[in-house]
Design a protein around this motif. Structure first.
Motif, PDB file in Angstrom:
ATOM      1  N   SER A 270       0.437 -10.763  -7.685  1.00 10.92           N
ATOM      2  CA  SER A 270       1.616 -11.648  -7.594  1.00 10.92           C
ATOM      3  C   SER A 270       1.312 -13.116  -7.898  1.00 10.92           C
TER       4      SER A 270
ATOM      5  N   GLY B 227      -6.445 -16.693   0.586  1.00 10.14           N
ATOM      6  CA  GLY B 227      -5.364 -15.790   1.001  1.00 10.14           C
ATOM      7  C   GLY B 227      -4.454 -16.453   2.024  1.00 10.14           C
ATOM      8  N   GLY B 228      -3.225 -16.002   2.072  1.00  4.06           N
ATOM      9  CA  GLY B 228      -2.224 -16.600   2.956  1.00  4.06           C
ATOM     10  C   GLY B 228      -2.590 -16.407   4.424  1.00  4.06           C
TER      11      GLY B 228
ATOM     12  N   GLU C 153      -2.571 -21.708   2.379  1.00  3.70           N
ATOM     13  CA  GLU C 153      -3.919 -21.165   2.188  1.00  3.70           C
ATOM     14  C   GLU C 153      -4.935 -22.301   2.287  1.00  3.70           C
TER      15      GLU C 153
ATOM     16  N   ILE D  31      -6.954  -7.329  -1.849  1.00  4.78           N
ATOM     17  CA  ILE D  31      -6.860  -7.264  -3.311  1.00  4.78           C
ATOM     18  C   ILE D  31      -7.271  -8.622  -3.872  1.00  4.78           C
TER      19      ILE D  31
ATOM     20  N   LYS E 262      -8.180 -15.356  -6.756  1.00  6.04           N
ATOM     21  CA  LYS E 262      -7.463 -15.428  -5.486  1.00  6.04           C
ATOM     22  C   LYS E 262      -7.628 -14.137  -4.712  1.00  6.04           C
ATOM     23  N   MET E 263      -7.723 -14.275  -3.424  1.00  5.21           N
ATOM     24  CA  MET E 263      -7.753 -13.109  -2.549  1.00  5.21           C
ATOM     25  C   MET E 263      -6.349 -12.873  -1.994  1.00  5.21           C
ATOM     26  N   GLY E 264      -6.033 -11.601  -1.750  1.00  4.88           N
ATOM     27  CA  GLY E 264      -4.745 -11.260  -1.167  1.00  4.88           C
ATOM     28  C   GLY E 264      -4.911 -10.288  -0.018  1.00  4.88           C
ATOM     29  N   PHE E 265      -3.968 -10.346   0.907  1.00  9.61           N
ATOM     30  CA  PHE E 265      -3.947  -9.477   2.088  1.00  9.61           C
ATOM     31  C   PHE E 265      -5.211  -9.634   2.922  1.00  9.61           C
TER      32      PHE E 265
ATOM     33  N   PHE F 211      10.623  -7.610  -4.893  1.00  8.63           N
ATOM     34  CA  PHE F 211       9.307  -8.017  -4.351  1.00  8.63           C
ATOM     35  C   PHE F 211       8.664  -6.842  -3.609  1.00  8.63           C
TER      36      PHE F 211
ATOM     37  N   LYS G 218       0.212 -11.258   6.398  1.00 11.33           N
ATOM     38  CA  LYS G 218       0.553 -10.843   5.029  1.00 11.33           C
ATOM     39  C   LYS G 218       0.629  -9.319   4.929  1.00 11.33           C
TER      40      LYS G 218
ATOM     41  N   ILE H 291       3.598 -17.339  -4.987  1.00  6.57           N
ATOM     42  CA  ILE H 291       3.525 -15.950  -5.446  1.00  6.57           C
ATOM     43  C   ILE H 291       4.892 -15.554  -5.980  1.00  6.57           C
TER      44      ILE H 291
ATOM     45  N   GLU I  86       2.987 -19.634   0.264  1.00  3.57           N
ATOM     46  CA  GLU I  86       2.229 -19.347   1.487  1.00  3.57           C
ATOM     47  C   GLU I  86       1.095 -20.357   1.629  1.00  3.57           C
TER      48      GLU I  86
HETATM   49  C1  OOG Z   1       0.640 -10.157  -2.957  1.00  2.00           C
HETATM   50  C2  OOG Z   1      -0.326 -11.298  -2.903  1.00  2.00           C
HETATM   51  C3  OOG Z   1      -0.957 -11.489  -1.541  1.00  2.00           C
HETATM   52  C4  OOG Z   1      -2.089 -13.263  -0.091  1.00  2.00           C
HETATM   53  O1  OOG Z   1      -2.438 -14.436   0.014  1.00  2.00           O
HETATM   54  O2  OOG Z   1      -2.192 -12.433   0.824  1.00  2.00           O
HETATM   55  C5  OOG Z   1      -1.521 -12.859  -1.402  1.00  2.00           C
HETATM   56  C6  OOG Z   1       1.998 -10.525  -2.425  1.00  2.00           C
HETATM   57  O3  OOG Z   1       2.137 -10.789  -1.231  1.00  2.00           O
HETATM   58  O4  OOG Z   1       2.941 -10.501  -3.224  1.00  2.00           O
HETATM   59  O5  OOG Z   1      -1.491 -13.674  -2.273  1.00  2.00           O
END
Ligand code: OOG
Ligand code: MG
Length: 256
Positions: free
Chosen positions: A157, A226-227, A105, A76, A58-61, A144, A66, A137, A103
């Motif tokens: 997360s 990602g979200g 996606e 991340i 999974k990708m984040g941020f 958090f 976000k 998440i 979130e």
């Molecule tokens: C971290 C994970 C971020 C996204 O889709 O941006 C994430 C968090 O927000 O706790 O999953």
């Protein structure tokens, strides 16, 4: 026996299993971002040792929404296992989590591996299908709140992911409207364009980023882009749905 990172990996794994909040790991002693990915790998290793298997990443941020919500400005990634997969239309139990959020996606399914830096065109040529998705998440950290190192150690997360119907992705999906609803009421409205301008860029970034840690994206893996919007706190009894233009919808329920 174990070194410091094994101990931190076990601490984060325990917190995830018990649904208990813990202090940020870096409060006790600081670690670098590469070390955070090492802790993540070790903690997912504990899940694999219990019989789970790797199904993707999974990708984040990857969206402004976000980054602003969480105050972390670096992309991340985290590891997905089959144990995190929630069936489309399925139900989760609120008690299994610390303070879960959801979130909207989109997800990609790979038909070929992707390795190292690739263009978005190369990335898309490895894609079998895409689907509307929801990510659950659940930071294991109190309130958090986290630094980038702490959230990476906590597998970004990741807690659960829900994938809707797969469809072919050979069309311009860079600006598809999406609506996330709680009990039929819209709570977040966005577009796939919020994900790096085009979620295919998130897939290319995924290939590049895992390569820095000696991994590649494997055929058959699911990649969460990602979200697209800020995440929303879940509550017992709520039904969640994400509808994405042209892709259809995906949903799950939180048991009362
Ligand atoms: C971290 C994970 C971020 C996204 O889709 O941006 C994430 C968090 O927000 O706790 O999953
Ligand atoms: Mg996410």
């Amino acid at each position: 026996m174990g070194n410091k990172f094994d101990d931190l990996a076990a601490t984060i794994d325990d917190a995830a299993r018990k649904g208990d909040a813990i202090a940020q790991l870096s409060e006790a002693s600081a670690f670098t971002l590469p070390q955070a990915y090492d802790i993540q790998e070790k903690s997912i290793g504990l899940r694999l040792a219990r019989g789970e298997f790797r199904v993707g990443m999974k990708m984040g941020f990857t969206s402004r929404a976000k980054i602003i919500q969480m105050g972390v400005d670096d992309m991340i990634w985290g590891r997905l296992t089959d144990g995190m997969l929630v069936e489309d239309g399925g139900e989760i139990s609120f008690a299994d989590y610390v303070h879960p959020r959801v979130e909207p996606e989109v997800a990609y399914l790979l038909k070929e591996p992707l390795e190292g830096p690739v263009t978005t065109i190369q990335a898309m040529s490895a894609v079998e299908a895409m689907a509307p998705a929801l990510e659950i998440i659940d930071s294991r950290y109190k309130d958090f709140k986290f630094t980038v190192e702490d959230v990476v150690a906590d597998n970004a997360s990741s807690s659960g992911f829900v994938v809707g119907p797969w469809c072919h992705a050979e069309f311009d999906h860079s600006n598809l409207g999406m609506i996330m609803e709680f009990d039929g009421r819209p709570v977040q409205i966005g577009s796939t364009a919020a994900i790096l301008g085009n979620p295919a860029r998130s897939l290319a970034a995924a290939s590049r980023m895992v390569a820095e840690f000696g991994e590649r994206l494997e055929a058959g893996w699911i990649i969460m882009a990602g979200g697209a919007t800020a995440a929303e706190a879940l509550r017992p009894g709520v039904s969640v749905r994400n509808s994405v233009e042209h892709l259809g919808s995906v949903g799950f329920k939180v048991s009362a």
